[in-house]
Design a protein around this motif. Structure first.
Motif, PDB file in Angstrom:
ATOM      1  N   GLU A 138       0.822  -1.202   0.000  1.00 28.63           N
ATOM      2  CA  GLU A 138       0.000   0.000   0.000  1.00 28.63           C
ATOM      3  C   GLU A 138       0.861   1.258   0.000  1.00 28.63           C
ATOM      4  OE1 GLU A 138      -3.407   2.152   2.673  1.00 28.63           O
ATOM      5  OE2 GLU A 138      -3.457  -0.032   2.511  1.00 28.63           O
ATOM      6  N   LEU A 139       1.940   1.258   0.771  1.00 26.20           N
ATOM      7  CA  LEU A 139       2.825   2.422   0.804  1.00 26.20           C
ATOM      8  C   LEU A 139       3.589   2.579  -0.506  1.00 26.20           C
ATOM      9  CD1 LEU A 139       4.179   2.361   4.456  1.00 26.20           C
ATOM     10  CD2 LEU A 139       2.394   3.808   3.480  1.00 26.20           C
ATOM     11  N   ASP A 140       3.950   1.463  -1.159  1.00 31.70           N
ATOM     12  CA  ASP A 140       4.611   1.546  -2.467  1.00 31.70           C
ATOM     13  C   ASP A 140       3.755   2.318  -3.466  1.00 31.70           C
ATOM     14  OD1 ASP A 140       6.885   0.145  -1.737  1.00 31.70           O
ATOM     15  OD2 ASP A 140       6.139  -1.791  -2.459  1.00 31.70           O
ATOM     16  N   ALA A 141       2.446   2.146  -3.380  1.00 28.37           N
ATOM     17  CA  ALA A 141       1.531   2.818  -4.299  1.00 28.37           C
ATOM     18  C   ALA A 141       1.366   4.305  -3.979  1.00 28.37           C
ATOM     19  CB  ALA A 141       0.167   2.120  -4.258  1.00 28.37           C
ATOM     20  N   ARG A 142       1.860   4.743  -2.825  1.00 28.21           N
ATOM     21  CA  ARG A 142       1.660   6.136  -2.404  1.00 28.21           C
ATOM     22  C   ARG A 142       2.957   6.932  -2.315  1.00 28.21           C
ATOM     23  NH1 ARG A 142      -3.290   6.671   1.425  1.00 28.21           N
ATOM     24  NH2 ARG A 142      -4.602   5.040   0.616  1.00 28.21           N
ATOM     25  N   LEU A 164       6.013  10.911   1.613  1.00 27.59           N
ATOM     26  CA  LEU A 164       6.558   9.558   1.559  1.00 27.59           C
ATOM     27  C   LEU A 164       7.533   9.489   0.391  1.00 27.59           C
ATOM     28  CD1 LEU A 164       6.516   6.634   2.601  1.00 27.59           C
ATOM     29  CD2 LEU A 164       4.634   6.210   1.009  1.00 27.59           C
ATOM     30  N   ARG A 165       8.800   9.238   0.656  1.00 25.66           N
ATOM     31  CA  ARG A 165       9.830   9.274  -0.380  1.00 25.66           C
ATOM     32  C   ARG A 165      10.246   7.901  -0.889  1.00 25.66           C
ATOM     33  NH1 ARG A 165       9.266  13.414  -3.255  1.00 25.66           N
ATOM     34  NH2 ARG A 165       9.428  15.318  -2.084  1.00 25.66           N
ATOM     35  N   LYS A 166      10.561   6.951   0.012  1.00 29.87           N
ATOM     36  CA  LYS A 166      11.068   5.653  -0.425  1.00 29.87           C
ATOM     37  C   LYS A 166      10.557   4.558   0.494  1.00 29.87           C
ATOM     38  CE  LYS A 166      15.414   6.993  -2.523  1.00 29.87           C
ATOM     39  NZ  LYS A 166      16.831   6.680  -2.632  1.00 29.87           N
ATOM     40  N   THR A 167      10.445   3.370  -0.073  1.00 25.46           N
ATOM     41  CA  THR A 167      10.152   2.196   0.742  1.00 25.46           C
ATOM     42  C   THR A 167      11.275   1.192   0.540  1.00 25.46           C
ATOM     43  OG1 THR A 167       8.836   1.167  -1.009  1.00 25.46           O
ATOM     44  CG2 THR A 167       7.641   2.509   0.606  1.00 25.46           C
ATOM     45  N   PHE A 168      11.629   0.522   1.603  1.00 24.24           N
ATOM     46  CA  PHE A 168      12.641  -0.519   1.597  1.00 24.24           C
ATOM     47  C   PHE A 168      12.013  -1.771   2.193  1.00 24.24           C
ATOM     48  CE2 PHE A 168      14.980   3.501   1.760  1.00 24.24           C
ATOM     49  CZ  PHE A 168      15.869   3.324   0.714  1.00 24.24           C
ATOM     50  N   PRO A 169      12.709  -2.896   2.185  1.00 24.57           N
ATOM     51  CA  PRO A 169      12.104  -4.135   2.703  1.00 24.57           C
ATOM     52  C   PRO A 169      11.610  -4.049   4.153  1.00 24.57           C
ATOM     53  CG  PRO A 169      14.032  -4.668   1.411  1.00 24.57           C
ATOM     54  CD  PRO A 169      13.986  -3.163   1.522  1.00 24.57           C
ATOM     55  N   ALA A 170      12.279  -3.276   5.011  1.00 24.72           N
ATOM     56  CA  ALA A 170      11.869  -3.239   6.420  1.00 24.72           C
ATOM     57  C   ALA A 170      11.414  -1.868   6.905  1.00 24.72           C
ATOM     58  CB  ALA A 170      13.022  -3.727   7.301  1.00 24.72           C
ATOM     59  N   VAL A 171      11.757  -0.812   6.172  1.00 24.65           N
ATOM     60  CA  VAL A 171      11.434   0.546   6.612  1.00 24.65           C
ATOM     61  C   VAL A 171      10.965   1.397   5.433  1.00 24.65           C
ATOM     62  CG1 VAL A 171      13.077   0.525   8.539  1.00 24.65           C
ATOM     63  CG2 VAL A 171      13.792   1.396   6.326  1.00 24.65           C
ATOM     64  N   PHE A 172      10.388   2.554   5.770  1.00 20.95           N
ATOM     65  CA  PHE A 172      10.055   3.541   4.755  1.00 20.95           C
ATOM     66  C   PHE A 172      10.536   4.906   5.229  1.00 20.95           C
ATOM     67  CE2 PHE A 172       6.385   3.047   7.482  1.00 20.95           C
ATOM     68  CZ  PHE A 172       5.935   4.336   7.729  1.00 20.95           C
ATOM     69  N   ILE A 173      10.818   5.776   4.269  1.00 23.36           N
ATOM     70  CA  ILE A 173      11.398   7.089   4.550  1.00 23.36           C
ATOM     71  C   ILE A 173      10.369   8.180   4.267  1.00 23.36           C
ATOM     72  CG2 ILE A 173      13.265   8.715   3.976  1.00 23.36           C
ATOM     73  CD1 ILE A 173      14.286   6.087   5.158  1.00 23.36           C
ATOM     74  N   VAL A 174      10.242   9.108   5.221  1.00 28.16           N
ATOM     75  CA  VAL A 174       9.376  10.266   5.062  1.00 28.16           C
ATOM     76  C   VAL A 174      10.252  11.506   5.094  1.00 28.16           C
ATOM     77  CG1 VAL A 174       7.484  11.604   6.072  1.00 28.16           C
ATOM     78  CG2 VAL A 174       7.429   9.097   6.163  1.00 28.16           C
ATOM     79  N   GLU A 175      10.145  12.332   4.040  1.00 29.15           N
ATOM     80  CA  GLU A 175      10.837  13.616   4.010  1.00 29.15           C
ATOM     81  C   GLU A 175       9.954  14.612   4.748  1.00 29.15           C
ATOM     82  OE1 GLU A 175      11.749  17.012   0.757  1.00 29.15           O
ATOM     83  OE2 GLU A 175      12.237  14.961   0.154  1.00 29.15           O
TER      84      GLU A 175
END
Length: 81
Positions: A11-15, A38-49
């Motif tokens: 779901e986050l990948d789509a956003r 929401l800038r990037k998603t990784f296997p265990a975490v996601f990054i918010v600018e």
């Protein structure tokens, strides 16, 4: 939000690139709200600018487990949580 880590990531990948508000529980009755994109998603975490007007930190990372266990809450500006 979905009920498993893979579904949350999907779901986050789509956003990616969408504005959101991250609400964190930081104490018994203390809540921290930070706005960003929401800038990037990784296997265990996601990054918010984070919004530079509200925060001294440029980026913050969160785990999908935080979302699953409701330690943080994500609210997207398109109305879908």
């Amino acid at each position: 939000m979905p009920k498993n880590l893979a579904a949350i990531k999907k779901e986050l990948d789509a956003r990616i690139g969408k504005p959101l508000t991250v609400t964190s529980q930081i104490g018994r009755k203390k809540v921290l709200r930070r706005r960003g994109i929401l800038r990037k998603t990784f296997p265990a975490v996601f990054i918010v600018e984070l919004d530079q007007d509200e925060s001294a930190v440029e980026n913050a990372s969160f785990s999908y487990t935080d979302v699953l266990t409701q330690n943080i809450e994500l609210s997207f500006e398109d109305g879908h949580d």
